[in-house]
Scaffold this active site. Sequence first.
Site, PDB file in Angstrom:
ATOM      1  N   ASP A  98       4.628   2.082   3.805  1.00  0.00           N
ATOM      2  CA  ASP A  98       3.494   2.519   2.977  1.00  0.00           C
ATOM      3  C   ASP A  98       3.362   4.046   2.952  1.00  0.00           C
ATOM      4  O   ASP A  98       3.161   4.645   1.889  1.00  0.00           O
ATOM      5  CB  ASP A  98       2.182   1.907   3.495  1.00  0.00           C
ATOM      6  CG  ASP A  98       2.070   0.420   3.181  1.00  0.00           C
ATOM      7  OD1 ASP A  98       2.688  -0.041   2.204  1.00  0.00           O
ATOM      8  OD2 ASP A  98       1.354  -0.281   3.917  1.00  0.00           O
ATOM      9  N   LYS A 121      -0.912  -7.572   7.933  1.00  0.00           N
ATOM     10  CA  LYS A 121      -0.067  -6.434   8.323  1.00  0.00           C
ATOM     11  C   LYS A 121      -0.084  -6.130   9.827  1.00  0.00           C
ATOM     12  O   LYS A 121       0.917  -5.698  10.383  1.00  0.00           O
ATOM     13  CB  LYS A 121      -0.470  -5.175   7.551  1.00  0.00           C
ATOM     14  CG  LYS A 121      -0.070  -5.222   6.085  1.00  0.00           C
ATOM     15  CD  LYS A 121      -0.348  -3.890   5.411  1.00  0.00           C
ATOM     16  CE  LYS A 121       0.031  -3.947   3.950  1.00  0.00           C
ATOM     17  NZ  LYS A 121      -0.042  -2.648   3.297  1.00  0.00           N
TER      18      LYS A 121
END
Length: 278
Positions: free
Chosen positions: A106, A69
């Site tokens: 997220d 990420k």
Amino acid sequence: MQKKFIMAGVMGWPIEHSRSPTIHNYWIKEHNINGAYGHFPVQPNHLEAAIDGLRALGLAGCNITIPHKVAAMKHVDWVDPKAQRIGAINTIVCKPDGMLCGFNHDGFGYIQSLYEAQPTWHASAGPVVMLGAGGASRSILVSLLDSGASEIRLLNRTQSKADELAAEFGPLVTAYPWSELNDTIEDCKLLVNTTSLGMQGQAPLEIDLSNLKSDALVSDIIYAPLETPLLAAAKARGNTTVNGLGMLLHQARPAFEAWFGVLPDVSQKLRNVVIASF
Ligand code: ATR
């Protein structure tokens, strides 16, 4: 005429555990889309080539998961300002001109999961106590601040990491020693666990909830198990609880829309399919 075939997927290492294919392929079928979503096992030393390959293969984009990420940010052409502040991306969208754009959904998924559990919830209702200062906590911290949180108390086993986040994100975020956990929750409106404590195979979070007010929302970003010892204890006291499944499902919605052109819903049927896959 045959509809254009649209392909996306998730890059991670290891990747077999990811539930993203279950979620996206469910929606592809539900919306009768000519497309597919796959698992891409990408070793860290192949990440740049794999991201470049999205363009070469004509994919609509991909999700990015552990451990890529942070590293994936430097291999895209443009990073959304929110993802910049988080310091990580979980989605790449390939634009028709070949440009690769990075996003992080997220925190959006987390906030949506709170609204789903308590539609009247609002970030400015009162202090938030956040446990953990890792990658997941950054996306939640940024989204809580953007949603109007007035005070965030950050506690982490390694306090220096909480101190660093508090310094980076400004005066609404204060770091507290882990030893003050039971006192800091006294007047909080939201308690969120972003540590791995309570996850399957891990020790539970040691916490005494007797100071917690009955209107505080208690959330855990863990989804295996669906009910961590923290959530079970909070529920037993009558607090509203939110597990990590909603965050997992809701973060997928804006990515699906960007790739496949439809903003999908999180239905009970989808939840059941994902739960059955655990
Ligand atoms: P993620 O991306 O899921 O946030 P991470 O970046 O590895 O994963 O962060 C894990 C978090 O769980 C950290 O806040 C970590 O605390 P430390 O910074 O002190 O390592 C926390 N954590 C993991 N095991 C823990 C334990 N046994 N007790 C308390 N906190 C723990």
